[in-house]
Design a protein around this motif. Structure first.
Motif, PDB file in Angstrom:
ATOM      1  N   ASN A  49      46.265  29.546  45.272  1.00  0.00           N
ATOM      2  CA  ASN A  49      47.221  29.234  44.205  1.00  0.00           C
ATOM      3  C   ASN A  49      46.678  28.142  43.299  1.00  0.00           C
ATOM      4  OD1 ASN A  49      49.055  31.104  45.204  1.00  0.00           O
ATOM      5  ND2 ASN A  49      50.212  29.603  46.379  1.00  0.00           N
ATOM      6  N   LEU A  50      46.132  27.086  43.894  1.00  0.00           N
ATOM      7  CA  LEU A  50      45.605  25.975  43.102  1.00  0.00           C
ATOM      8  C   LEU A  50      44.381  26.402  42.292  1.00  0.00           C
ATOM      9  CD1 LEU A  50      45.969  23.062  45.668  1.00  0.00           C
ATOM     10  CD2 LEU A  50      47.141  23.254  43.468  1.00  0.00           C
ATOM     11  N   ALA A  51      43.576  27.284  42.857  1.00  0.00           N
ATOM     12  CA  ALA A  51      42.383  27.746  42.144  1.00  0.00           C
ATOM     13  C   ALA A  51      42.734  28.551  40.904  1.00  0.00           C
ATOM     14  CB  ALA A  51      41.504  28.573  43.075  1.00  0.00           C
ATOM     15  N   ASN A  52      43.947  29.128  40.871  1.00  0.00           N
ATOM     16  CA  ASN A  52      44.366  29.965  39.743  1.00  0.00           C
ATOM     17  C   ASN A  52      45.398  29.283  38.854  1.00  0.00           C
ATOM     18  OD1 ASN A  52      43.200  32.914  40.029  1.00  0.00           O
ATOM     19  ND2 ASN A  52      43.689  32.226  42.103  1.00  0.00           N
ATOM     20  N   VAL A  53      45.443  27.961  38.898  1.00  0.00           N
ATOM     21  CA  VAL A  53      46.448  27.241  38.120  1.00  0.00           C
ATOM     22  C   VAL A  53      46.243  27.448  36.615  1.00  0.00           C
ATOM     23  CG1 VAL A  53      45.155  25.073  37.978  1.00  0.00           C
ATOM     24  CG2 VAL A  53      47.671  25.025  37.976  1.00  0.00           C
ATOM     25  N   ASP A  54      45.035  27.792  36.196  1.00  0.00           N
ATOM     26  CA  ASP A  54      44.763  28.031  34.776  1.00  0.00           C
ATOM     27  C   ASP A  54      44.595  29.518  34.451  1.00  0.00           C
ATOM     28  OD1 ASP A  54      44.792  25.309  33.991  1.00  0.00           O
ATOM     29  OD2 ASP A  54      42.738  25.050  34.721  1.00  0.00           O
ATOM     30  N   THR A  55      44.905  30.391  35.400  1.00  0.00           N
ATOM     31  CA  THR A  55      44.782  31.834  35.178  1.00  0.00           C
ATOM     32  C   THR A  55      46.026  32.357  34.469  1.00  0.00           C
ATOM     33  OG1 THR A  55      43.415  32.077  37.157  1.00  0.00           O
ATOM     34  CG2 THR A  55      44.432  34.068  36.280  1.00  0.00           C
ATOM     35  N   VAL A  56      45.830  33.024  33.357  1.00  0.00           N
ATOM     36  CA  VAL A  56      46.947  33.519  32.554  1.00  0.00           C
ATOM     37  C   VAL A  56      47.787  34.510  33.354  1.00  0.00           C
ATOM     38  CG1 VAL A  56      47.584  34.805  30.473  1.00  0.00           C
ATOM     39  CG2 VAL A  56      45.674  33.190  30.414  1.00  0.00           C
ATOM     40  N   GLY A  57      49.101  34.267  33.389  1.00  0.00           N
ATOM     41  CA  GLY A  57      50.021  35.208  34.032  1.00  0.00           C
ATOM     42  C   GLY A  57      49.913  35.306  35.533  1.00  0.00           C
ATOM     43  N   PHE A  58      49.248  34.353  36.176  1.00  0.00           N
ATOM     44  CA  PHE A  58      49.061  34.421  37.629  1.00  0.00           C
ATOM     45  C   PHE A  58      50.381  34.185  38.352  1.00  0.00           C
ATOM     46  CE2 PHE A  58      48.258  32.290  41.705  1.00  0.00           C
ATOM     47  CZ  PHE A  58      47.454  33.236  42.319  1.00  0.00           C
ATOM     48  N   LYS A  59      50.599  34.926  39.436  1.00  0.00           N
ATOM     49  CA  LYS A  59      51.790  34.772  40.273  1.00  0.00           C
ATOM     50  C   LYS A  59      51.358  34.238  41.638  1.00  0.00           C
ATOM     51  CE  LYS A  59      54.164  36.381  36.970  1.00  0.00           C
ATOM     52  NZ  LYS A  59      54.849  35.396  36.115  1.00  0.00           N
ATOM     53  N   ARG A  60      51.947  33.143  42.048  1.00  0.00           N
ATOM     54  CA  ARG A  60      51.521  32.484  43.287  1.00  0.00           C
ATOM     55  C   ARG A  60      51.973  33.266  44.513  1.00  0.00           C
ATOM     56  NH1 ARG A  60      55.196  27.795  45.541  1.00  0.00           N
ATOM     57  NH2 ARG A  60      57.268  28.572  45.048  1.00  0.00           N
ATOM     58  N   GLU A  61      51.252  33.027  45.609  1.00  0.00           N
ATOM     59  CA  GLU A  61      51.578  33.635  46.893  1.00  0.00           C
ATOM     60  C   GLU A  61      52.315  32.622  47.765  1.00  0.00           C
ATOM     61  OE1 GLU A  61      50.634  36.899  48.311  1.00  0.00           O
ATOM     62  OE2 GLU A  61      50.581  37.239  46.163  1.00  0.00           O
ATOM     63  N   LEU A  62      53.198  33.124  48.591  1.00  0.00           N
ATOM     64  CA  LEU A  62      53.933  32.294  49.550  1.00  0.00           C
ATOM     65  C   LEU A  62      53.612  32.777  50.954  1.00  0.00           C
ATOM     66  CD1 LEU A  62      57.436  32.196  47.796  1.00  0.00           C
ATOM     67  CD2 LEU A  62      55.686  30.422  47.747  1.00  0.00           C
TER      68      LEU A  62
ATOM     69  N   LYS B 275      42.581  51.180  34.219  1.00  0.00           N
ATOM     70  CA  LYS B 275      41.266  50.852  34.783  1.00  0.00           C
ATOM     71  C   LYS B 275      40.717  52.117  35.410  1.00  0.00           C
ATOM     72  CE  LYS B 275      39.093  48.049  38.390  1.00  0.00           C
ATOM     73  NZ  LYS B 275      39.330  47.053  39.480  1.00  0.00           N
ATOM     74  N   ASN B 276      39.615  52.603  34.856  1.00  0.00           N
ATOM     75  CA  ASN B 276      39.066  53.896  35.275  1.00  0.00           C
ATOM     76  C   ASN B 276      40.149  54.961  35.104  1.00  0.00           C
ATOM     77  OD1 ASN B 276      36.640  52.581  35.930  1.00  0.00           O
ATOM     78  ND2 ASN B 276      37.370  52.105  37.987  1.00  0.00           N
ATOM     79  N   ASP B 277      40.548  55.641  36.171  1.00  0.00           N
ATOM     80  CA  ASP B 277      41.581  56.675  36.040  1.00  0.00           C
ATOM     81  C   ASP B 277      42.912  56.231  36.628  1.00  0.00           C
ATOM     82  OD1 ASP B 277      40.688  56.590  38.617  1.00  0.00           O
ATOM     83  OD2 ASP B 277      40.700  58.770  38.920  1.00  0.00           O
ATOM     84  N   GLN B 278      43.068  54.918  36.884  1.00  0.00           N
ATOM     85  CA  GLN B 278      44.296  54.400  37.473  1.00  0.00           C
ATOM     86  C   GLN B 278      45.005  53.458  36.495  1.00  0.00           C
ATOM     87  OE1 GLN B 278      45.569  55.202  40.537  1.00  0.00           O
ATOM     88  NE2 GLN B 278      43.886  56.678  40.791  1.00  0.00           N
ATOM     89  N   GLN B 279      46.335  53.461  36.561  1.00  0.00           N
ATOM     90  CA  GLN B 279      47.132  52.572  35.727  1.00  0.00           C
ATOM     91  C   GLN B 279      47.646  51.408  36.569  1.00  0.00           C
ATOM     92  OE1 GLN B 279      50.174  54.912  33.802  1.00  0.00           O
ATOM     93  NE2 GLN B 279      48.701  56.025  32.521  1.00  0.00           N
ATOM     94  N   TYR B 280      47.585  50.210  35.984  1.00  0.00           N
ATOM     95  CA  TYR B 280      47.994  48.996  36.678  1.00  0.00           C
ATOM     96  C   TYR B 280      48.943  48.185  35.805  1.00  0.00           C
ATOM     97  CZ  TYR B 280      44.091  49.959  39.843  1.00  0.00           C
ATOM     98  OH  TYR B 280      43.230  50.542  40.736  1.00  0.00           O
ATOM     99  N   LEU B 281      49.664  47.278  36.440  1.00  0.00           N
ATOM    100  CA  LEU B 281      50.588  46.393  35.734  1.00  0.00           C
ATOM    101  C   LEU B 281      50.012  44.983  35.722  1.00  0.00           C
ATOM    102  CD1 LEU B 281      52.322  48.843  36.849  1.00  0.00           C
ATOM    103  CD2 LEU B 281      54.280  47.311  36.745  1.00  0.00           C
ATOM    104  N   THR B 282      50.284  44.243  34.660  1.00  0.00           N
ATOM    105  CA  THR B 282      49.811  42.867  34.570  1.00  0.00           C
ATOM    106  C   THR B 282      50.719  42.071  33.649  1.00  0.00           C
ATOM    107  OG1 THR B 282      47.922  41.435  34.054  1.00  0.00           O
ATOM    108  CG2 THR B 282      48.255  43.342  32.627  1.00  0.00           C
ATOM    109  N   ARG B 283      50.785  40.760  33.904  1.00  0.00           N
ATOM    110  CA  ARG B 283      51.511  39.847  33.010  1.00  0.00           C
ATOM    111  C   ARG B 283      50.533  39.097  32.113  1.00  0.00           C
ATOM    112  NH1 ARG B 283      57.268  39.401  32.587  1.00  0.00           N
ATOM    113  NH2 ARG B 283      57.004  37.160  32.267  1.00  0.00           N
ATOM    114  N   ALA B 284      49.246  39.286  32.329  1.00  0.00           N
ATOM    115  CA  ALA B 284      48.237  38.579  31.539  1.00  0.00           C
ATOM    116  C   ALA B 284      48.085  39.257  30.183  1.00  0.00           C
ATOM    117  CB  ALA B 284      46.909  38.556  32.283  1.00  0.00           C
ATOM    118  N   GLY B 285      48.509  38.569  29.128  1.00  0.00           N
ATOM    119  CA  GLY B 285      48.450  39.149  27.795  1.00  0.00           C
ATOM    120  C   GLY B 285      47.329  38.600  26.926  1.00  0.00           C
TER     121      GLY B 285
END
Length: 251
Positions: A25-38, A103-113
């Protein structure tokens, strides 16, 4: 080996895994749209109960408790704050929903805009995955067709081209989403479009990571101390056992 050593070892293992989650979580504090793990921890039954040899709740020596275990890790989907960037290809979602990318032939969801434009006008993620429209086709902006903009409703509008709505979708339940790396989520179900009256985006803004460094650092210190306490208990019990064996050998 004494039962207490097993409990201490399991406690140290759980806190070690918890430290890994917090550190990520701390390593991704500057990652756009990152969702933390619990990390979800809970009390563990005694070994005899875990193995099905005894029912729980008897109050006997076989039901003294088994320490703690990490049950699972879950994702906290709380939204992050929107930060102004004034970059035309940056888009932040206000409220619920995810962008749909391919991504390739698969569709994914993201909050990173934090999107970008390729030389041929395709709107893509930072990794180069195509951003999809609500028609499930790649969003393409004609570089020669003049100025363009993304409206608050999530529509890519250009004077010399057809308007395209960014695909903004959400799963039936957040529990369906599974992290797939690169800030992407996959779902076993079919994500549904967000209702038109609920589609709100902010062009020139980015959603920051939903991580509060102060809280994560506090949890990191707590987990570190609990890990150290379990290791110290393990060491103390090992010394007691070694002393007992030495006395028995002398006798």
């Amino acid at each position: 080996m004494p039962y207490g050593m097993y409990i201490s070892a399991e406690g140290a293992t759980v806190q070690s895994r918890r430290l890994e989650v917090i550190a990520n979580n701390l390593a991704n504090v500057d990652t756009v749209g990152f969702k933390r793990e619990l990390a979800i921890c809970q009390a563990r039954y005694a070994e005899a109960v875990q193995m099905g040899l005894q029912p729980p709740g008897l109050g006997t020596i076989e039901d003294v408790g088994g320490g703690v275990e990490m049950r699972q890790t879950i994702t906290d989907f709380s939204p992050g704050t929107l930060r102004k960037t004034d970059v035309p290809t940056d888009v932040g979602i206000e409220g619920d929903g995810f962008f749909l990318v391919q991504k390739n032939d698969q569709q994914y969801l993201t909050r990173a805009g934090n999107f970008r434009l390729t030389a041929d006008g395709r709107l893509v993620t930072q990794q180069g995955y195509e951003v999809l429209s609500d028609a499930r086709t790649p969003v393409v902006i004609n570089p020669a067709a003049g100025p363009w903009q993304i409206t608050p409703e999530g529509r890519v509008s250009q004077a010399g081209g057809a308007a395209q709505n960014l695909a903004i979708v959400k799963p039936a339940q957040a529990a369906e989403l599974v992290k797939a790396g690169e800030n992407l989520f996959r779902t076993n179900g079919t994500p549904q479009p967000v209702a038109a009256e609920q589609r709100r985006v902010a062009a020139g803004y980015l959603e920051t990571a939903a991580v509060r460094p102060t809280l994560e650092m506090t949890a990191l210190i707590e987990a570190s101390r609990l890990f150290e306490a379990n290791v110290n208990l393990l060491r103390a019990q090992d010394q007691m056992l070694g002393g007992l064996i030495s006395r028995m050998l002398r006798v």
